[in-house]
Each structure stands twice: as structure tokens, then as C-alpha cells.
Scaffold this motif. Sequence first.
Motif, PDB file in Angstrom:
ATOM      1  N   ASP A 134       2.030  14.939  32.415  1.00 28.09           N
ATOM      2  CA  ASP A 134       2.624  14.500  30.993  1.00 28.09           C
ATOM      3  C   ASP A 134       2.988  15.539  30.353  1.00 28.09           C
ATOM      4  O   ASP A 134       2.787  16.809  30.454  1.00 28.09           O
ATOM      5  N   LEU A 135       3.349  15.186  29.244  1.00 26.75           N
ATOM      6  CA  LEU A 135       3.819  15.925  28.062  1.00 26.75           C
ATOM      7  C   LEU A 135       2.334  16.981  27.825  1.00 26.75           C
ATOM      8  O   LEU A 135       1.308  16.301  27.690  1.00 26.75           O
ATOM      9  N   LYS A 137      -0.137  18.533  25.264  1.00 26.55           N
ATOM     10  CA  LYS A 137      -0.624  18.536  23.848  1.00 26.55           C
ATOM     11  C   LYS A 137      -1.188  19.507  23.443  1.00 26.55           C
ATOM     12  O   LYS A 137      -2.292  19.882  23.851  1.00 26.55           O
ATOM     13  N   TYR A 171       6.726  19.226  32.219  1.00 22.29           N
ATOM     14  CA  TYR A 171       7.457  18.101  31.365  1.00 22.29           C
ATOM     15  C   TYR A 171       7.715  18.465  29.881  1.00 22.29           C
ATOM     16  O   TYR A 171       8.403  17.627  29.278  1.00 22.29           O
ATOM     17  N   ILE A 173       6.169  19.765  25.872  1.00 26.83           N
ATOM     18  CA  ILE A 173       5.126  19.518  25.131  1.00 26.83           C
ATOM     19  C   ILE A 173       5.317  18.520  24.010  1.00 26.83           C
ATOM     20  O   ILE A 173       6.504  18.158  23.912  1.00 26.83           O
ATOM     21  N   GLU A 174       4.244  18.082  23.744  1.00 23.54           N
ATOM     22  CA  GLU A 174       4.444  17.130  22.369  1.00 23.54           C
ATOM     23  C   GLU A 174       4.086  18.167  21.222  1.00 23.54           C
ATOM     24  O   GLU A 174       2.937  18.589  21.246  1.00 23.54           O
ATOM     25  N   THR A 176       2.825  19.744  17.818  1.00 20.18           N
ATOM     26  CA  THR A 176       1.901  19.483  17.210  1.00 20.18           C
ATOM     27  C   THR A 176       1.814  20.476  16.095  1.00 20.18           C
ATOM     28  O   THR A 176       2.543  21.679  16.141  1.00 20.18           O
TER      29      THR A 176
END
Length: 195
Positions: A134-135, A137, A171, A173-174, A176
Motif C-alpha cells: 500500500d502507500l 506512511k 505505490y 507514500i502518504e 505526513t
Amino acid sequence: GALTRKLQELALSGFITAYYPGGRKKNNIVYRLTDNYCLFYLTFIKDTQPVSEDHWQLISQTQSWKSWSGFAFENVCFQHIREIKRALQIGGVATSQYSYYAKANEDYRGLQIDLLLERADNVISLIEVKFYGDLVKVTEEEAAKLRRKRTLFIERTKTKKLVQINLVTTYGIEPTKHSNGLIDNVLTLNDLFDN
């Protein structure tokens, strides 16, 4: 003698790749198995008898599968240096690529860096490779680890070059507050396979 010749033959045929940790010391050559099928075969097929029809589904949930996936993703990154350079917009800059590993001793903590691109423009791209479903974090703890890696690398190598932190992940990053201002570039699988 014979061992060196065999290693050279395996490297020429693409089964293994020789890397010089730190980019320079020829006596510390690291050979890495880079043939993706051989890596998979040795890990999951050799000496294994499927016990049920859902054998591969069960294996794909194990820690050994996750570890293998991370190592295989690192191999894919090493096999796509040209694409990484293009995505970083440094395709025309001469570089040498290597991994960095230093054992811990009384004075220093141990250090491992997945991939470094030492560039002719006096910049070193420290590339962290993260295989994740997934992304990614970036937590406060992960951000501290990345800063520590950069600091330790600069201290241990005594480089005067600018060291940038880059991330290659499946994929992306998210974003932050911990990743902002820390990670210079984020590359994904699409960057590795985009023609």
C-alpha cells in the motif's frame, strides 16, 4: 583461481552481480544473486513439496515470502538504475551505484543502505527501497531512522557531498509531517517500468 573464474562466469551470464560496497574497495566485493527466477527457485521450490492445492496461497502469507519480496524488489531496483536516474532527472549525470554496509563496532552503530547513486555533480542519492502492499506512511520513528542513516553515512564515509534521501516503493507514500522536507524524491514501480 577457479573460484574467481566461476564468479566471473556467473556475473557475465547475469546470474550474479558484483558490487563494491562504498563504491571503491575492490577487496570487499559483494556478490548478489540477481537472477530473479534462481532467487525464487532456491527460496520456494528447491527441496519443497507442495502439500495442498492452496500451497502457494499459504506461502504468500509467510514472513519468508515477505522477506523474499523485499529482496526481489531491491534486485528489480538494481536492474533498473537507468530508469531510476531518468525519474530523478539525472539521466545525463555520470554515477556509480552501490550498496553500503558497515558493521557495528565500539564507536559506531551498524549501517545498511539499500542503494546509493554517487553522482558526478557532487550529490549522493541515498535510496531507501521499501516493498509494501500500500502507500508507505513515514512515521516519526521511520523518519528518525532515515535521518540517522544519512548522518551515519556522512560520518563514516567523511563525504563532503550533499546527501539526498530518496524512496523507491511499490505505490508511493502518504505524505505526513514526518516525510515533508526529509524525502527529496519518491519513485514507484511505474517509474521503473515506464518507457
